[in-house]
Design an enzyme around this catalytic site. Structure first.
Site, PDB file in Angstrom:
ATOM      1  N   LYS A 167       0.841  -1.206   0.000  1.00  0.00           N
ATOM      2  CA  LYS A 167       0.000   0.000   0.000  1.00  0.00           C
ATOM      3  C   LYS A 167       0.880   1.262   0.000  1.00  0.00           C
ATOM      4  CE  LYS A 167      -3.546   2.758   0.583  1.00  0.00           C
ATOM      5  NZ  LYS A 167      -4.544   3.040  -0.423  1.00  0.00           N
TER       6      LYS A 167
ATOM      7  N   LYS B  92      -0.091  11.296   5.814  1.00  0.00           N
ATOM      8  CA  LYS B  92       0.205  10.187   6.735  1.00  0.00           C
ATOM      9  C   LYS B  92       0.826   9.015   5.963  1.00  0.00           C
ATOM     10  CE  LYS B  92      -3.117   7.413   7.124  1.00  0.00           C
ATOM     11  NZ  LYS B  92      -3.656   6.137   6.692  1.00  0.00           N
TER      12      LYS B  92
END
Ligand code: NAD
Length: 295
Positions: A172, A240
């Site tokens: 990811k 993030k």
């Protein structure tokens, strides 16, 4: 036996994913920090729990879809967390995007309770969550993957076991690098073209037909052209995610020079108060630097 499913974190992504599981016939117990989001799902037939512990006590498979590592840590290992209610043989499936290091730590804690954990972050955005077409990248034990696969196939279209615990999060992170750097490149192309007198829609049409074509141009087209940046994917979440990628790069000794620059642009977005806007609002940073708004 049909597994009883718990679902924690009913935001932009979690709510439609949970709805799809209910539509597919799963019995769901849900929990969200702001309870009104869980109450909405009660109308669709879900049972609303009092805490993550309560969800775990009523579920065979517990799915989490939370913003970041601290929230997943709190929900799994905190007070009234999953670990306090989990049964022997249960399975935790964390579909949030978090640090692979935190994932590995939590997987050990879950195992100590006689249960197991998969990391299964997703790509495909809110549209993929609603339509059940997410791409799901799964780290963990192969047998646990097979067990959760029927659920994944309800929520997603491309479901891939990519390796052991943490491998889903690493994949990811790689995905998030490509998406952020593509948004940045498209933004530069749009501002350069527009300042040079070419209509932004023409730039997207022409570039989209050649090697420069990409999904960001298709999916974010209307947002770029209309400057309406309601999320979608909040830019603060993408910031993030690049933090996760840069930390992993440092740990593995991998240079990620352009990721570091785009990370700084996403930080600047937060500082400008644009953290809640869709990540495609990165265009506004390039416009700001160039003092030119496209169109
Ligand atoms: P969101 O902020 O919309 O949803 C998070 C939900 O978790 C909210 O409903 C919030 O109330 C709840 N929550 C927060 N802390 C909690 C706690 N301690 N206990 C219980 N509930 C709590 O975020 P989102 O956009 O749905 O993203 C969720 C995850 O999926 C993130 O890790 C994100 O990076 C990832 N992701 C998002 C997208 C997207 O397009 N939005 C795409 C792929 C992956």
């Amino acid at each position: 036996m049909v597994e009883k499913v718990g679902f924690i974190g009913l935001g932009i992504m979690g709510k439609p994913m949970a709805k799809n599981l209910i539509s597919a016939g799963y019995e769901l117990t849900v929990y969200n920090r702001s309870p009104e989001k869980a109450d909405e799902l009660a109308g669709d037939g879900a049972t609303v729990a009092e805490s993550p512990k309560d969800v775990a006590a009523q579920s065979d498979i517990i799915v989490t879809m939370l913003p970041d590592s601290p929230q997943v840590y709190e929900v799994v290992a905190g007070e009234n967390g999953i670990l306090e209610g989990i049964s022997d043989g249960a399975l935790v499936v964390d579909m949030s995007t978090i640090s692979p290091v935190v994932t590995e730590e939590l997987a050990v804690a879950v195992k100590e309770k006689g249960a197991s954990m998969l990391d299964a972050p997703v790509s495909g955005g809110d549209v993929g969550a609603i339509e059940g077409t997410l791409s799901i990248m799964v780290g963990g034990d192969e047998g646990d993957f097979e067990r959760a696969k029927p659920l994944f196939e309800v929520m997603g279209k491309t479901v891939t076991h990519v390796g052991p615990t943490g491998a889903g999060q690493v994949t990811k992170a790689a995905n998030q690098i490509v998406v952020a750097l593509t948004i940045e490149a498209v933004s530069e192309a749009l501002v350069l073209g527009s300042k040079g007198g070419v209509a932004p829609e023409k730039i997207l049409d022409v570039l989209g037909g050649g090697l420069a074509g990409n999904k960001v141009m298709e999916v974010k087209r209307e947002k770029f052209l209309s400057h309406t940046f309601d999320p979608g994917f909040r830019s603060e979440l993408h910031h993030k995610d690049l933090g996760i990628a840069l930390t992993a790069g440092r740990e593995y000794g991998v240079a990620l020079p352009v990721t570091a620059i785009v990370d700084q642009m996403l930080l600047a977005m937060r500082k400008k108060g644009w953290g809640g806007e869709d990540h495609s609002a990165l265009l506004r940073i390039i416009e700001d630097l160039s003092q030119h708004e496209i169109g």
